[in-house]
Design a protein around this motif. Structure first.
Motif, PDB file in Angstrom:
ATOM      1  N   ARG A 152       0.852  -1.209  -0.083  1.00 18.78           N
ATOM      2  CA  ARG A 152       0.012   0.200   0.394  1.00 18.78           C
ATOM      3  C   ARG A 152       0.695   0.806   0.122  1.00 18.78           C
ATOM      4  NH1 ARG A 152      -5.199   0.286   4.040  1.00 18.78           N
ATOM      5  NH2 ARG A 152      -5.284   2.462   2.292  1.00 18.78           N
ATOM      6  N   ASN A 153       1.963   1.455   0.371  1.00 15.97           N
ATOM      7  CA  ASN A 153       2.346   2.317   0.936  1.00 15.97           C
ATOM      8  C   ASN A 153       3.964   2.664  -0.351  1.00 15.97           C
ATOM      9  OD1 ASN A 153       1.140   3.240   2.664  1.00 15.97           O
ATOM     10  ND2 ASN A 153       2.857   1.341   4.376  1.00 15.97           N
ATOM     11  N   SER A 154       4.031   1.584  -1.475  1.00 13.30           N
ATOM     12  CA  SER A 154       5.026   1.993  -2.167  1.00 13.30           C
ATOM     13  C   SER A 154       4.142   2.271  -3.201  1.00 13.30           C
ATOM     14  CB  SER A 154       6.099   0.007  -2.567  1.00 13.30           C
ATOM     15  OG  SER A 154       3.988  -0.798  -3.178  1.00 13.30           O
ATOM     16  N   THR A 155       5.485   2.872  -4.659  1.00 14.94           N
ATOM     17  CA  THR A 155       4.577   3.462  -5.990  1.00 14.94           C
ATOM     18  C   THR A 155       5.623   2.411  -7.234  1.00 14.94           C
ATOM     19  OG1 THR A 155       6.138   5.026  -5.278  1.00 14.94           O
ATOM     20  CG2 THR A 155       3.751   4.993  -4.488  1.00 14.94           C
ATOM     21  N   GLY A 156       4.752   2.787  -8.333  1.00 18.39           N
ATOM     22  CA  GLY A 156       4.898   3.073  -9.107  1.00 18.39           C
ATOM     23  C   GLY A 156       6.100   0.921  -9.746  1.00 18.39           C
ATOM     24  N   GLN A 157       6.940   0.569 -10.234  1.00 20.90           N
ATOM     25  CA  GLN A 157       7.327  -0.381 -10.745  1.00 20.90           C
ATOM     26  C   GLN A 157       7.137  -1.951  -8.961  1.00 20.90           C
ATOM     27  OE1 GLN A 157       9.405  -1.973 -13.996  1.00 20.90           O
ATOM     28  NE2 GLN A 157      10.858  -2.527 -12.416  1.00 20.90           N
ATOM     29  N   LYS A 158       7.425  -0.696  -7.965  1.00 15.32           N
ATOM     30  CA  LYS A 158       7.545  -1.790  -6.775  1.00 15.32           C
ATOM     31  C   LYS A 158       6.520  -2.056  -6.537  1.00 15.32           C
ATOM     32  CE  LYS A 158      11.009  -2.277  -3.939  1.00 15.32           C
ATOM     33  NZ  LYS A 158      12.742  -3.492  -3.951  1.00 15.32           N
ATOM     34  N   LYS A 159       5.633  -1.356  -6.604  1.00 14.01           N
ATOM     35  CA  LYS A 159       3.997  -1.338  -6.251  1.00 14.01           C
ATOM     36  C   LYS A 159       3.591  -3.081  -6.785  1.00 14.01           C
ATOM     37  CE  LYS A 159      -0.681   0.966  -4.861  1.00 14.01           C
ATOM     38  NZ  LYS A 159      -0.600   1.089  -3.465  1.00 14.01           N
ATOM     39  N   LYS A 160       3.751  -2.662  -8.271  1.00 16.06           N
ATOM     40  CA  LYS A 160       3.816  -3.739  -8.440  1.00 16.06           C
ATOM     41  C   LYS A 160       4.155  -4.618  -8.460  1.00 16.06           C
ATOM     42  CE  LYS A 160       2.919  -0.712 -12.503  1.00 16.06           C
ATOM     43  NZ  LYS A 160       3.071  -0.308 -14.731  1.00 16.06           N
ATOM     44  N   GLN A 161       5.652  -5.179  -8.172  1.00 18.49           N
ATOM     45  CA  GLN A 161       6.134  -5.823  -7.416  1.00 18.49           C
ATOM     46  C   GLN A 161       5.664  -6.230  -6.315  1.00 18.49           C
ATOM     47  OE1 GLN A 161      10.166  -4.746  -6.790  1.00 18.49           O
ATOM     48  NE2 GLN A 161      10.884  -4.873  -9.812  1.00 18.49           N
ATOM     49  N   ASN A 162       5.267  -5.790  -5.179  1.00 20.71           N
ATOM     50  CA  ASN A 162       4.771  -5.944  -4.507  1.00 20.71           C
ATOM     51  C   ASN A 162       3.154  -6.382  -4.272  1.00 20.71           C
ATOM     52  OD1 ASN A 162       7.140  -5.351  -3.108  1.00 20.71           O
ATOM     53  ND2 ASN A 162       6.484  -3.423  -2.959  1.00 20.71           N
ATOM     54  N   ARG A 163       2.455  -6.222  -5.155  1.00 22.69           N
ATOM     55  CA  ARG A 163       1.418  -6.751  -5.457  1.00 22.69           C
ATOM     56  C   ARG A 163       1.725  -7.679  -6.071  1.00 22.69           C
ATOM     57  NH1 ARG A 163      -0.855  -3.521  -9.289  1.00 22.69           N
ATOM     58  NH2 ARG A 163      -1.689  -2.102  -8.703  1.00 22.69           N
ATOM     59  N   LEU A 164       2.141  -8.788  -6.510  1.00 19.63           N
ATOM     60  CA  LEU A 164       2.899  -9.821  -7.070  1.00 19.63           C
ATOM     61  C   LEU A 164       3.521 -11.443  -5.961  1.00 19.63           C
ATOM     62  CD1 LEU A 164       3.750  -9.492 -10.598  1.00 19.63           C
ATOM     63  CD2 LEU A 164       1.695 -10.491 -10.561  1.00 19.63           C
TER      64      LEU A 164
END
Length: 460
Positions: A152-164
């Motif tokens: 929830r606190n990440s952004t950009g590509q990092k957020k997409k990685q963390n979602r997976l």
């Protein structure tokens, strides 16, 4: 199903080794690799349990099951946060290893195997089985909560990685906790064999993170995968040789492909390091270029204000508002005004450069007289041509009416060309001309100076 489990175990082990090799053996890589190795060991033990109804293998399965959720929780502290959390890692692993040892060498977790079916393994629970259940469930839940929080606190590509990562580990851990902890605690053992196949969630979503969002470096990942395939083929052929000579040949070929694979991985890793260094250097250069443009823009604005003030006061003085200007001061005042105008043009040029670099060049089009503009330029350069004893003339086409143009920008362009014509002409004349054609208006400037060599035309 059995071979899906085996494949998941192999892939999990490969991801763990791969992440360790590509990351210079740092703490994050060790933590993630340990989780992958424990997961693959747990999967392999489940695979063996299908073939051997052995209580010791089942105890080992539960031992790895105790280490696995602690390993993923420990990884979240290493991967998602900065700082030293040694006491948390020690606590997590101390409890996990304690339960694992109890499972392996005592009957406190699992007493014996009652029955093995296609869907599950029924066991007699030991006195510490509730402790195992609470530890596995709580650490798994906390790990998923922490991954969700950082997602929830990440952004950009990092957020997409963390979602997976969240989806893969969440589904994997959730399934394992339900079928191997919660249901067995309630006396339901019919679905325990669904825990190891759930590793496919971790494999699939981690693979997507690798392939689509460069989670562990896709180029190096593919290189290592290719290397493993190249190495595995000749090694597998060793088991089918029929003579000693063929065995020696296959072994030598295996060693050769092994070193080729390692060389391929090292080469690509170095290439990726160089590329990363270049990207960092390029980012620094862009930042410095932006700072330079900002400095030029600010300096230009600061210079233009006093120059405009000087120009205004010179105009007032020349009009005699402060009294009549002595005749002997007319020429010096004209020189001052000309020099000030040249400085204003120079500052405007600096501003234009900074605006172009910033992508903010603004144009102000309106109907203006091109002949009036040329008259203004003629007067502004008259002193310079008089000093060099040159003749400056203007031929106007009176058929030209007002045209749509940016008066300031056209004045700058024509002034720069006229300035160069005067600068590089030692004797003779400079002729400026306006001319109307069928569809356009032309401004023609000719001089008797040295001109431009043919090699220089391409830079105009």
């Amino acid at each position: 199903m059995i071979y899906i489990i085996l494949g998941a175990g192999i892939f999990s082990l490969f991801i763990g080794i791969f992440s360790l090799l590509m990351s210079d053996f740092n703490r994050k890589a060790f933590s993630f690799s340990f989780f992958c190795v424990v997961s693959s060991s747990w999967i392999f033990l489940n695979f063996l349990l299908y073939y051997w109804n052995d209580g010791n293998i089942l105890k080992a399965v539960y031992a790895m099951g105790a280490l696995m959720p602690g390993a993923v929780l420990s990884w979240t502290y290493t991967y998602f946060e900065k700082g030293n959390y040694a006491w948390k890692h020690v606590t997590i692993y101390a409890i996990g290893f304690g339960i694992a040892v109890s499972s392996l060498f005592t009957d406190k977790i699992v007493k014996e195997v009652v029955d093995i079916t296609a869907m599950g393994v029924e066991i007699k629970k030991g006195s510490l089985f509730p402790v195992f259940s609470i530890f596995a469930a709580s650490t798994s839940l906390l790990a998923v909560i922490r991954i969700y929080s950082f997602f929830r606190n990440s952004t950009g590509q990092k957020k997409k990685q963390n979602r997976l990562i969240l989806m893969g580990i969440g589904l994997f851990a959730g399934t394992c906790v339900v079928v191997s902890v919660i249901l067995p605690t309630l006396g339901i053992f019919s679905y325990t064999n669904l825990d190891s196949p759930s590793a496919i969630f971790f494999i699939v979503f981690t693979s997507i993170a690798i392939l689509k969002y460069n989670f562990l470096g896709i180029k190096l990942f593919l290189a290592q995968l290719l290397s493993i395939i190249i190495i595995a083929i000749p090694i597998s052929e060793i088991f089918y040789v029929k003579s000693r000579q063929e065995l020696i040949l296959k072994v030598l070929l295996s060693f050769l492909t092994f070193f080729i694979g390692i060389f391929l991985i090292i080469t690509i890793k170095k290439e990726m390091g160089i590329k990363e260094d270049l990207q960092i250097a390029n980012a620094k250069l862009r930042k410095m270029d932006r700072m330079k443009s900002e400095f030029v823009s600010i300096a230009s604005h600061q210079l233009r204000t006093p120059l405009t003030t000087i120009k205004g006061f010179l105009s007032i003085i020349n009009k005699g508002i402060y009294g009549k200007v002595p005749e002997e001061l007319n020429e010096p005042m004209q020189h001052i005004e000309t020099a000030n105008n040249r400085l204003i043009v120079l500052v405007e040029d600096m501003m234009n450069v900074s605006q172009i670099e910033a992508g903010k060049m603004a144009f102000r089009f309106k109907k203006e007289s091109i002949n009036d503009l040329m008259e203004e330029i003629l007067h502004s350069f008259s002193v310079m041509t008089q000093e060099k004893k040159l003749r400056l003339e203007l031929v106007k086409d009176e058929k030209i009416s007002e045209i749509w143009m940016d008066y300031g920008k056209i004045r700058e362009v024509v002034s720069n060309i006229a300035d160069n014509a005067i600068k590089y002409t030692e004797k003779g004349n400079i002729r400026m001309e306006t001319k109307k054609t069928e569809h356009n208006v032309q401004i023609i400037i000719t001089d008797t100076g040295i001109g431009i060599e043919k090699e220089g035309f391409e830079f105009l």
